[in-house]
Enzyme design. Structure first.
Site, PDB file in Angstrom:
ATOM      1  N   HIS A 295      -4.753  -0.976   6.106  1.00 43.82           N
ATOM      2  CA  HIS A 295      -3.743  -0.405   7.108  1.00 43.82           C
ATOM      3  C   HIS A 295      -4.644  -0.232   7.946  1.00 43.82           C
ATOM      4  O   HIS A 295      -5.299   0.565   9.513  1.00 43.82           O
ATOM      5  CB  HIS A 295      -3.491   1.244   7.193  1.00 43.82           C
ATOM      6  CG  HIS A 295      -4.982   2.743   6.346  1.00 43.82           C
ATOM      7  ND1 HIS A 295      -5.970   2.115   6.203  1.00 43.82           N
ATOM      8  CD2 HIS A 295      -4.427   2.371   4.930  1.00 43.82           C
ATOM      9  CE1 HIS A 295      -6.431   2.738   5.894  1.00 43.82           C
ATOM     10  NE2 HIS A 295      -5.469   3.267   4.475  1.00 43.82           N
TER      11      HIS A 295
ATOM     12  N   HIS B 107       1.342   5.329  -1.569  1.00 42.61           N
ATOM     13  CA  HIS B 107       0.943   6.776  -2.607  1.00 42.61           C
ATOM     14  C   HIS B 107       2.070   6.622  -3.358  1.00 42.61           C
ATOM     15  O   HIS B 107       3.035   7.625  -2.744  1.00 42.61           O
ATOM     16  CB  HIS B 107       0.717   7.494  -1.454  1.00 42.61           C
ATOM     17  CG  HIS B 107      -0.950   7.063  -1.207  1.00 42.61           C
ATOM     18  ND1 HIS B 107      -2.420   6.920  -1.419  1.00 42.61           N
ATOM     19  CD2 HIS B 107      -0.869   6.298   0.316  1.00 42.61           C
ATOM     20  CE1 HIS B 107      -3.071   6.669  -0.327  1.00 42.61           C
ATOM     21  NE2 HIS B 107      -2.791   6.231   0.535  1.00 42.61           N
TER      22      HIS B 107
ATOM     23  N   HIS C 153     -10.627   1.087   2.369  1.00 41.10           N
ATOM     24  CA  HIS C 153     -10.349   1.751   3.281  1.00 41.10           C
ATOM     25  C   HIS C 153     -11.174   1.336   4.275  1.00 41.10           C
ATOM     26  O   HIS C 153     -12.091   1.992   4.123  1.00 41.10           O
ATOM     27  CB  HIS C 153     -10.302   3.060   2.599  1.00 41.10           C
ATOM     28  CG  HIS C 153      -9.924   4.245   4.010  1.00 41.10           C
ATOM     29  ND1 HIS C 153      -8.831   4.651   3.990  1.00 41.10           N
ATOM     30  CD2 HIS C 153     -10.943   4.603   5.218  1.00 41.10           C
ATOM     31  CE1 HIS C 153      -8.490   5.614   4.946  1.00 41.10           C
ATOM     32  NE2 HIS C 153     -10.066   5.790   5.393  1.00 41.10           N
TER      33      HIS C 153
ATOM     34  N   LYS D 255      -9.672  -0.484  -5.430  1.00 42.35           N
ATOM     35  CA  LYS D 255      -9.513  -0.011  -4.416  1.00 42.35           C
ATOM     36  C   LYS D 255     -10.953   0.484  -3.549  1.00 42.35           C
ATOM     37  O   LYS D 255     -11.298   0.931  -4.354  1.00 42.35           O
ATOM     38  CB  LYS D 255      -8.732   1.060  -3.805  1.00 42.35           C
ATOM     39  CG  LYS D 255      -8.465   2.161  -3.046  1.00 42.35           C
ATOM     40  CD  LYS D 255      -8.143   1.465  -1.816  1.00 42.35           C
ATOM     41  CE  LYS D 255      -7.915   1.924  -0.219  1.00 42.35           C
ATOM     42  NZ  LYS D 255      -6.642   2.155   0.304  1.00 42.35           N
TER      43      LYS D 255
ATOM     44  N   ASP E 263       1.370   3.009   4.066  1.00 44.40           N
ATOM     45  CA  ASP E 263       0.569   4.075   3.216  1.00 44.40           C
ATOM     46  C   ASP E 263       1.363   5.038   3.084  1.00 44.40           C
ATOM     47  O   ASP E 263       1.170   6.677   3.682  1.00 44.40           O
ATOM     48  CB  ASP E 263      -0.706   4.090   4.219  1.00 44.40           C
ATOM     49  CG  ASP E 263      -1.543   5.099   4.289  1.00 44.40           C
ATOM     50  OD1 ASP E 263      -1.633   4.828   2.718  1.00 44.40           O
ATOM     51  OD2 ASP E 263      -2.067   5.029   5.127  1.00 44.40           O
TER      52      ASP E 263
ATOM     53  N   HIS F 222       0.437  -1.324   0.011  1.00 42.53           N
ATOM     54  CA  HIS F 222       0.002   0.069  -0.214  1.00 42.53           C
ATOM     55  C   HIS F 222       1.093   1.201   0.053  1.00 42.53           C
ATOM     56  O   HIS F 222       1.113   1.727   0.914  1.00 42.53           O
ATOM     57  CB  HIS F 222      -1.144   0.373   1.361  1.00 42.53           C
ATOM     58  CG  HIS F 222      -2.172   0.338   1.099  1.00 42.53           C
ATOM     59  ND1 HIS F 222      -3.112   0.997   1.649  1.00 42.53           N
ATOM     60  CD2 HIS F 222      -1.464   2.146   0.807  1.00 42.53           C
ATOM     61  CE1 HIS F 222      -3.513   1.764   1.531  1.00 42.53           C
ATOM     62  NE2 HIS F 222      -3.095   3.281   2.036  1.00 42.53           N
TER      63      HIS F 222
ATOM     64  N   ASN G 101      -5.788   6.851  -5.529  1.00 40.49           N
ATOM     65  CA  ASN G 101      -6.600   8.268  -5.206  1.00 40.49           C
ATOM     66  C   ASN G 101      -5.470   9.838  -5.906  1.00 40.49           C
ATOM     67  O   ASN G 101      -5.713  10.076  -5.015  1.00 40.49           O
ATOM     68  CB  ASN G 101      -6.766   8.463  -3.987  1.00 40.49           C
ATOM     69  CG  ASN G 101      -5.358   8.729  -3.146  1.00 40.49           C
ATOM     70  OD1 ASN G 101      -4.110   8.117  -3.206  1.00 40.49           O
ATOM     71  ND2 ASN G 101      -5.201   8.812  -1.787  1.00 40.49           N
TER      72      ASN G 101
HETATM   73  C1  NCD Z   1      -3.621   8.871   2.301  1.00 41.94           C
HETATM   74  C2  NCD Z   1      -3.329   9.480   1.303  1.00 41.94           C
HETATM   75  O1  NCD Z   1      -2.900  11.111   1.396  1.00 41.94           O
HETATM   76  O2  NCD Z   1      -3.776   9.215   0.003  1.00 41.94           O
HETATM   77  N1  NCD Z   1      -3.931   9.759   3.607  1.00 41.94           N
HETATM   78  C3  NCD Z   1      -3.169   8.864   4.779  1.00 41.94           C
HETATM   79  O3  NCD Z   1      -3.740   9.518   5.827  1.00 41.94           O
HETATM   80  N2  NCD Z   1      -3.483   7.405   4.521  1.00 41.94           N
HETATM   81  C4  NCD Z   1      -5.013   8.763   1.899  1.00 41.94           C
HETATM   82  C5  NCD Z   1      -5.243   6.948   2.756  1.00 41.94           C
HETATM   83  O4  NCD Z   1      -4.374   6.353   2.510  1.00 41.94           O
HETATM   84  O5  NCD Z   1      -6.199   7.066   3.569  1.00 41.94           O
HETATM   85 ZN    ZN Z   2      -3.143   4.916   1.365  1.00 40.44          ZN
END
Ligand code: NCD
Ligand code: ZN
Length: 361
Positions: free
Chosen positions: A174, A15, A136, A99, A247, A13, A41
């Site tokens: 998470h 970003h 999520h 997702k 995450d 996971h 996202n």
């Molecule tokens: C994530 C993001 O910033 O894209 N933020 C987070 O606090 N984990 C989004 C997510 O995974 O919830």
């Molecule tokens: Zn995330």
């Protein structure tokens, strides 16, 4: 100096964002991990097979040539997602998972799901073809306390969904509570859960005690310490259902250090060092490899990596990480609030870009 050699890990996971931010953050993951499940996202989100192909192409173009890394793409589930498109993306090897963001749950989740019934055709199709759903797991109802949103999601959404579609492969992303850990542990093996690095280290005091610290704010928000200890137990237990999903969620400081700062903690640069510290503290260094390199890989039915990485424990702590500079602005690196003695050894030419030390401009 002590060393630990483990199979090269995967991050289930992460970003990466897009554009200049992606160029700056990607090497911090691709230096140490072989594969990662890339969250969809973006703005606009990665919804279709075509979106995922285009995003994957941009990631591969930004990848340092000396890094051997495979991004595993996900599709953002919306109420108008076409089941045929999902299935084609999975069967053609474009997307690894889907997702599900409840609409409004977190960063860029406005196009997420409001009514689970509207996505049942997509979920039924996924259950039939074995395509995993990454969830999520938080309700968004304004009358539910933010610290209870995960537990209420399990009761109201996740458990009914698993009963309705027992074949569906689900990853509870998470997980942050004992309730979540206990629920996942009670389920058959087609349910897994990712645990982040930071939720093994911080509790809600890090965010709120002695002042508001935006760089410890993420979603799901860190809970009280008993939950953190339950997460540590799960991560170090060897239970195959629990695996690393960092995450790592970079945001520029300007977006975090403001009256309404956004959620996300950037842990990619020091995730493995922090995890080695945690597992050593728990007397479980021999289980680190299962958590970071085997359990998630096995859950996703992928071959385990053949190459290794070496973690080194220095006698004196490294300079604390401060931030990285990106074309979009400064991004602060997660500070675990303990001295970091572990680091990943990199062969010449494969090291990630250096971090700017804490306290330097
Ligand atoms: C994530 C993001 O910033 O894209 N933020 C987070 O606090 N984990 C989004 C997510 O995974 O919830
Ligand atoms: Zn995330």
């Amino acid at each position: 100096m002590k060393t630990l050699t483990i199979t090269r890990p995967d991050d289930w996971h992460v970003h990466f964002r897009d554009g200049p931010m992606m160029h700056a953050v990607l090497p911090h993951t691709s230096a140490d991990f072989a594969r990662a499940i890339v969250m969809p996202n973006l703005e606009p989100p990665v919804v279709t097979k075509a979106d995922a192909i285009a995003y994957r192409t941009r990631i591969l173009a930004a990848l340092p040539s000396e890094h051997d890394f495979t991004p595993l793409m996900t599709l953002y589930l919306t109420e108008s997602t076409e089941p045929d498109d999902l299935a084609a993306a999975f069967e053609e090897g474009v997307a690894t998972a889907v997702k599900l963001y409840p609409a409004g749950a977190t960063t860029n989740s406005a196009s997420g799901v409001r009514d689970i019934d509207k996505v049942m055709p997509a979920l039924e199709r996924m259950a039939r073809i074995g395509m995993p759903l990454c969830v999520h797991g938080e309700v968004t109802d304004s009358d539910i306390d933010i610290f209870d949103r995960e537990a209420v999601f399990i009761e109201r959404v996740l458990d009914p969904l698993c009963r309705r579609l027992p074949e569906l492969r689900v990853v509870m992303e998470h997980v942050t509570t004992k309730d979540g850990v206990d629920y996942v542990a009670s389920q058959p093996e087609n349910m897994g859960a990712t645990i982040t690095t930071h939720h093994l280290i911080i509790n809600r005091n890090a965010v709120l005690a002695g002042g508001i610290r935006p760089h410890y704010y993420c979603l799901p928000v860190a809970k009280r310490d008993s939950h953190r200890l339950a997460l540590r137990n799960a991560a170090t237990s060897g239970d195959k259902r629990f695996f690393l999903g960092t995450d790592s969620a970079p945001h520029v400081d300007a977006a975090k250090q403001t009256a309404c700062g956004c959620a996300g903690i950037f842990t990619a640069p020091n995730t493995l060092a922090c995890l080695a510290h945690v597992f050593e503290e728990e007397g479980a260094l021999d289980r680190l490899e299962a958590f970071v390199s085997f359990n998630g890989t096995d859950f996703y039915g992928l071959p385990r990596n053949r190459t290794k990485i070496v973690l080194e424990r220095k006698d004196t702590p490294l300079a604390p990480a401060g931030h990285i500079e990106t074309g979009d602005g400064t991004v602060t690196v997660f500070d675990p609030m303990f001295p970091i003695q572990w680091n990943v050894a990199h062969a010449a030419g494969t090291a990630p870009p250096s971090l700017v030390a804490k306290g330097t401009a």
